[in-house]
Design a protein around this motif. Structure first.
Motif, PDB file in Angstrom:
ATOM      1  N   LEU A  93      90.422  35.099 -76.590  1.00  4.70           N
ATOM      2  CA  LEU A  93      90.899  34.229 -77.658  1.00  4.70           C
ATOM      3  C   LEU A  93      91.481  32.932 -77.115  1.00  4.70           C
ATOM      4  O   LEU A  93      92.033  32.885 -76.018  1.00  4.70           O
ATOM      5  N   SER A  94      91.394  31.880 -77.931  1.00  2.00           N
ATOM      6  CA  SER A  94      92.039  30.608 -77.609  1.00  2.00           C
ATOM      7  C   SER A  94      92.365  29.899 -78.921  1.00  2.00           C
ATOM      8  O   SER A  94      91.781  30.195 -79.973  1.00  2.00           O
ATOM      9  N   LEU A  95      93.347  28.969 -78.859  1.00  2.00           N
ATOM     10  CA  LEU A  95      93.758  28.191 -80.027  1.00  2.00           C
ATOM     11  C   LEU A  95      93.307  26.747 -79.866  1.00  2.00           C
ATOM     12  O   LEU A  95      93.292  26.205 -78.758  1.00  2.00           O
ATOM     13  N   SER A  96      92.960  26.123 -80.980  1.00  2.00           N
ATOM     14  CA  SER A  96      92.612  24.702 -80.973  1.00  2.00           C
ATOM     15  C   SER A  96      93.064  24.077 -82.285  1.00  2.00           C
ATOM     16  O   SER A  96      93.241  24.769 -83.288  1.00  2.00           O
ATOM     17  N   GLY A  97      93.263  22.749 -82.256  1.00  2.00           N
ATOM     18  CA  GLY A  97      93.736  22.061 -83.455  1.00  2.00           C
ATOM     19  C   GLY A  97      95.214  22.282 -83.677  1.00  2.00           C
ATOM     20  O   GLY A  97      95.930  22.808 -82.830  1.00  2.00           O
ATOM     21  N   SER A  98      95.698  21.900 -84.852  1.00  2.29           N
ATOM     22  CA  SER A  98      97.107  22.077 -85.187  1.00  2.29           C
ATOM     23  C   SER A  98      97.282  22.021 -86.698  1.00  2.29           C
ATOM     24  O   SER A  98      96.386  21.607 -87.443  1.00  2.29           O
ATOM     25  N   GLY A  99      98.453  22.479 -87.151  1.00  7.25           N
ATOM     26  CA  GLY A  99      98.772  22.429 -88.576  1.00  7.25           C
ATOM     27  C   GLY A  99      97.752  23.176 -89.413  1.00  7.25           C
ATOM     28  O   GLY A  99      97.338  24.287 -89.098  1.00  7.25           O
TER      29      GLY A  99
END
Length: 349
Positions: A93-99
């Motif tokens: 898993l990984s995170l990208s972007g915001s809000g």
């Protein structure tokens, strides 16, 4: 994009609500869905029901905090294909972007073929080792059966000779006990079983495994030295798996010594820790230093062609690590090899 289309691994991204917004062609092959069937559906729809609620909670928590712990980034889970088949799925898993535009992306790899291959390799190694020991034990059983037959004929011809009857009876009892031991050893070699974790007196397990190899002729002509610092120390583990560990190590030692030499078994409590180490030393030909780093690699072997599968040490390492232990190997060409296995000491509280 071309990257998503050409990627060999599945790539899936979900939005803040856990709905699929990216689903590449590799993911479609893994799950058996068309891309259009998946977009907009919740990610947990593709898991068995037992995992769905937990998955939904974890995804929502990650979205709320915007953080992904290291322990959550890589894991393996059971997933479900379109037609209901369950299969092991490796996920990164990984995170990208915001809000509002925060995405959780996952790289997916179907490990069912890899796991099946690993099981087949382990089965092949076990069968090869079992066949070798079974052949040796069969030879010993034949050697035990011949005196039983001979003394039986003596009894038939001299039923009134009390001294001979007593001598024959004692011999028959002893030989039968040996045969019983061999029979149990043969049964244990071919009997699959689920892991059975329990407290084990380590030196007793070590002695039992070594004695079986002595009886089976693998170590019959070797000089066995036992140096046990704590003969009552216990570990928590699966008896059959740990016997497999020490059986493989001692069999390797026997081959290295051409079945003649000195095998030393030493147990030591490590300083300042709760581990006990079993050091198994042989006086064999040793392993070159440039080969030591490769001995845990599957299919690597220092034995002559046809004498080994090259899987024993990799299986040993896997089993030791499953027991939360460690293993190291030290060797000197022409002097011998020492394999040390460290296992947590079991404390009955």
């Amino acid at each position: 994009t071309n990257f998503l289309k050409s990627a060999r691994d599945g790539i899936v991204s979900v939005d803040r609500q856990g709905c699929v917004v990216i689903f590449n062609e590799a993911a479609a092959r893994i799950f058996g869905y068309q891309r259009e069937e998946v977009l907009g559906r919740h990610a947990w729809d593709f898991l068995p029901e037992v995992y769905r609620e937990k998955c939904a909670k974890e995804l929502h928590r990650i979205m709320e905090t915007g953080q992904l712990a290291d322990s959550e980034a890589n894991f393996e889970i059971e997933a479900r294909r379109k037609h209901g088949e369950l299969f092991p799925l490796e996920i990164s898993l990984s995170l990208s972007g915001s809000g509002d535009y925060l995405l959780i992306s996952a790289v997916l790899r179907d490990t069912s073929e890899r796991n099946m291959l690993q099981r087949k390799l382990i089965d092949a190694e076990l069968k090869s080792h079992a066949a070798l020991l079974a052949s040796s034990i069969g030879h010993e059983i034949n050697n035990l059966a011949m005196p039983i037959l001979g003394y039986g004929e003596l009894l038939t011809d001299n039923p009134r000779d009390e001294n001979l009857v007593r001598k024959c009876a004692e011999m028959l009892i002893n030989q039968s006990r040996f045969l019983g031991t061999h029979a149990k050893n043969l049964l244990s070699l071919g009997k699959p079983h689920a892991p059975d974790m329990r407290p084990i007196v380590l030196t007793e397990l070590l002695d039992r495994t070594t004695n079986m190899l002595v009886i089976s002729s693998m170590l019959k002509h070797c000089h066995i030295v036992r140096e046990y610092e704590d003969a009552k120390a216990m570990v928590f583990g699966d008896v059959m798996r740990l016997e497999q560990v020490f059986r493989n190590i001692e069999t390797n030692a026997a081959h290295a010594m051409d079945r003649r030499g000195t095998l030393t078994l030493r147990t030591t409590r490590t300083q300042g820790s709760s581990y006990i180490e079993v050091a198994i030393n042989d006086t064999g030909h040793g392993i070159p230093q440039d080969k030591l780093a490769e001995i845990f690699v599957p299919f690597f072997t220092t034995k002559a062609e046809g004498e080994g599968t090259g899987l024993g040490m990799s299986i040993i390492k896997e089993c030791v690590e499953q027991h939360k232990g460690y293993i190291r190997v030290e060797s000197q060409v022409g002097a011998g090899t020492t394999v040390t296995v460290g296992l947590p000491i079991y404390a009955d509280k």
